[in-house]
Design a protein around this motif. Structure first.
Motif, PDB file in Angstrom:
ATOM      1  N   GLN A  32       0.840  -1.139   0.242  1.00  0.00           N
ATOM      2  CA  GLN A  32       0.057   0.084   0.039  1.00  0.00           C
ATOM      3  C   GLN A  32       0.873   1.276   0.000  1.00  0.00           C
ATOM      4  O   GLN A  32       0.357   2.407  -0.077  1.00  0.00           O
ATOM      5  N   ARG A  34       2.972   4.510  -0.882  1.00  0.00           N
ATOM      6  CA  ARG A  34       2.319   5.516  -1.878  1.00  0.00           C
ATOM      7  C   ARG A  34       3.514   6.582  -1.780  1.00  0.00           C
ATOM      8  O   ARG A  34       4.173   6.809  -0.799  1.00  0.00           O
ATOM      9  N   HIS A  48       6.934   9.882   1.122  1.00  0.00           N
ATOM     10  CA  HIS A  48       6.413   8.472   1.171  1.00  0.00           C
ATOM     11  C   HIS A  48       5.178   8.435   2.277  1.00  0.00           C
ATOM     12  O   HIS A  48       5.231   8.981   3.123  1.00  0.00           O
ATOM     13  N   ASN A  51       0.222   4.567   3.210  1.00  0.00           N
ATOM     14  CA  ASN A  51      -1.216   3.900   2.794  1.00  0.00           C
ATOM     15  C   ASN A  51      -1.933   5.362   2.156  1.00  0.00           C
ATOM     16  O   ASN A  51      -1.486   6.346   2.331  1.00  0.00           O
ATOM     17  N   ASP A  52      -3.072   4.987   1.339  1.00  0.00           N
ATOM     18  CA  ASP A  52      -3.736   6.057   0.821  1.00  0.00           C
ATOM     19  C   ASP A  52      -4.378   7.093   1.825  1.00  0.00           C
ATOM     20  O   ASP A  52      -4.600   8.366   1.735  1.00  0.00           O
ATOM     21  N   ARG A  55      -1.640   9.390   3.037  1.00  0.00           N
ATOM     22  CA  ARG A  55      -1.591  10.020   1.861  1.00  0.00           C
ATOM     23  C   ARG A  55      -2.670  11.348   1.899  1.00  0.00           C
ATOM     24  O   ARG A  55      -2.217  12.644   1.496  1.00  0.00           O
TER      25      ARG A  55
END
Length: 61
Positions: A32, A34, A48, A51-52, A55
């Motif tokens: 996961q 991103r 970095h 996970n979403d 983010r």
């Protein structure tokens, strides 16, 4: 720090792993994971995220 353009494999240690820009956790072989990149003041920057959710929670700083 690991080269942000390289694959994060099993040989990455917690000390060398990139850290999530939001929560600060090391990112170790996480599907996961991103990464976003941008240019600022003529330099390439990257962030970095583990996970979403992290983010989306990042405030851009």
């Amino acid at each position: 720090m690991v080269d942000p353009t390289s694959d994060l494999g099993e040989d990455v240690t917690e000390e060398d792993a990139p850290r999530c820009r939001t929560c600060g956790e090391p990112i170790l072989n996480d599907p996961q994971h991103r990464v976003i990149t941008w240019v600022e003041d003529g330099e390439v920057r990257s962030a970095h995220f583990c996970n979403d959710t992290c983010r989306m929670d990042w405030d851009g700083q």
